[in-house]
Design a protein around this motif. Sequence first.
Motif, PDB file in Angstrom:
ATOM      1  N   GLN B 346       0.997  -1.425  -0.331  1.00 23.55           N
ATOM      2  CA  GLN B 346      -0.208  -0.283  -0.116  1.00 23.55           C
ATOM      3  C   GLN B 346       0.772   1.032  -0.127  1.00 23.55           C
ATOM      4  N   GLU B 347       2.193   1.519   0.748  1.00 21.71           N
ATOM      5  CA  GLU B 347       2.829   2.321   0.882  1.00 21.71           C
ATOM      6  C   GLU B 347       3.539   2.445  -0.468  1.00 21.71           C
ATOM      7  N   ALA B 348       3.483   2.259  -1.130  1.00 17.67           N
ATOM      8  CA  ALA B 348       4.495   1.674  -2.387  1.00 17.67           C
ATOM      9  C   ALA B 348       3.485   1.382  -3.868  1.00 17.67           C
ATOM     10  N   ALA B 350       0.990   4.143  -3.097  1.00 16.75           N
ATOM     11  CA  ALA B 350       0.560   5.655  -2.445  1.00 16.75           C
ATOM     12  C   ALA B 350       1.702   6.738  -2.715  1.00 16.75           C
ATOM     13  N   SER B 351       3.298   5.920  -2.190  1.00 17.85           N
ATOM     14  CA  SER B 351       4.269   6.421  -3.484  1.00 17.85           C
ATOM     15  C   SER B 351       4.509   6.805  -4.670  1.00 17.85           C
ATOM     16  N   LEU B 352       3.772   5.820  -5.428  1.00 21.72           N
ATOM     17  CA  LEU B 352       3.643   6.278  -6.745  1.00 21.72           C
ATOM     18  C   LEU B 352       2.834   6.881  -7.468  1.00 21.72           C
ATOM     19  N   LEU B 354       1.677   9.759  -5.369  1.00 20.67           N
ATOM     20  CA  LEU B 354       2.011  11.102  -4.643  1.00 20.67           C
ATOM     21  C   LEU B 354       2.420  11.272  -5.950  1.00 20.67           C
TER      22      LEU B 354
END
Lengths: 203, 447
Positions: B346-348, B350-352, B354
């Motif tokens: 999920q963080e990966a 979100a990072s992409l 953003l």
Amino acid sequence: MSGRLHALGLPAVALALVSGVLAVQLANGGGTFEPLRTADPCTTRAVTSRSDGIEGLTERLVLRGIDEAACRLHVSREALILELGQSDTRTDAEVEALHRGLSSAVRELEADGSLPPASALVDEALDSADLNGFLKAAIRALPDSVVDAALKTDDVLIRTIDDLDLRAVLADLDSPQDLNAQVEEAVTQAVKDSLSDRVRNLL
Amino acid sequence: MRRAVAPLLAVTVALVLADSAVVTLALPDILAELDATVGQVAWVLISFNLVLGLCAVPTAIWFDRAQPRIFTAVGIAVFAGASAWCAVAGSIDVLVVARCVQALGGALALVGCLELMVAEWGERRGVAAWVTAGVVGTAVGPVAGGLLTQAISWEAIFVVQVPFAALAVPAALAVRAVPVLPPDRHRPAVRPNLTLALLSAALTAALFLLVLLLVEGWGRSPATAALTVSVVPVAALAARPLARLLRPSPEVEVAVGCFLIAGGLVGLAIPPSAELFWTVAPQALVGLGLGLTIDRLTAQAMELRLPRARHAGWTIGARHVGVVVGLAILTPVFTADLQDAQEPAQEAIASLVLDAPLRAEDKISIARALGDELTQQRGQIPDLHRAFAAANLDPAERPAAAELERDLDAQLEGAATRAFRDSFLIGAGLALVALLTVIAPRRRRAS
């Protein structure tokens, strides 16, 4: 000799096959195929935006602000975004960190000269502002130098951030209309406060 | 008809052993159609192996006191009937019960077919054909199940077994003379059976986890996954010519087979990307190892040991208890790892999102659609394409959005691959422990 060949032949072939396969997998990045690791939010990263004007400025401010807030909270910006987006309740620490992060993002953008002058944003702001048509035309007729002398972008933004109820803003993330109304109100109030402060200082 | 008797019995042996893993690729369909939980659906696989593993030896003991032809025909008939029952099962509980009955019939059929095949083909050829049919069934099971599920439905897996098994019932009754069984003269062969159990546990990682990774983790269709895992049986067929060429001793052959399986599983743990190509060479290693070990170990466990049926029972028990142990060890590990993989994935994502080269409003639209998709598919790997299709995007931004979708899919594939890594490595560890049982020094007998 033949017996030894028979004893060692198959193990040697197996060793070569296994070593070969694993070497090829590793040489091509095997073992590192996993999700992107999040970056340290305390390290400054370049933020860009495909949008222009106020939307682009807001995006750059939010991206920098989230980094600052995440750094203060000792989490990644992605973890903070997901927490803010998925959780129904926001802690005081999160709201405070976000407020400080956005304020310091304004100061950073001002320091590196990437904040546009107020005159560059006036037209766009007036388009969406709920003002009398004559008043809008009068403000548009003002020379840029007068607008820039009267309003400082960083001052308006800091005041807007101070005026915004961030907890309410986060609660309205799923409702763009309510969100826009809140931001518009805060910006209008910030412009008024900034102008009256400027007039007060002149007097 | 006479000529078809022994081949029909061999097909029955292959069918029963194929059933050990035949439903692997059908599990997602069964889960959806029978409204089951992941834990319940795993029992479709576990129940069959557990009952077969636990019933093999008692069945073989019972066989000593039975009429071989009747015993075998009853076993095959029960297997056929239970297969038909599996196909019409309307709930997960009924399917699990039917699988237990199917395994009970399968245990009877396996033990009985061995004696009938020896009666038809003689000791050497009969045992070799029984062992080979088992290896082929084990290796081909997931492939056949996957193709049938994709082409028709999961029920078809069980339906196609019925006519073959039904034909084998008269074939069993048609066997003319079954030799009188010799008295119990030998103890079970502990070492080859232990190695078989450990290797079966390791092979569970190769066959069960790999198809799960391909279908659930990398989003491939059951047919694609079935064709991909067909590398294992094809490579297993190549093992025998290789062994004939290099002529190693049986112990060396088995030890090398264990090493190849361990190496293949390590290779499956570290693919450089989610391209199917990267699984081919590791699977070939596993297949070669399978071809070098299972039939050789089965032969070692049964060679010159009487009564034959009872020792066959021990090898069947060892293999299927091994499969259950493998599932018991690996299932909690990969389910926990999949759970742990959610956060970094999920963080990966979100990072992409953003940092994507998209307009802010499009990012927000995509983020909102992704959030909805993640919420709806909690516990399963989400279908990002649906989120992109649902997002209200500016047409000019579609190419950049398509690139973002590809990047996000790669993040999910990376997360799933990472989540399966520990389980494949544990499988490799089990194969290395099996290797230790082969090379460990033997106790010298007192002279």
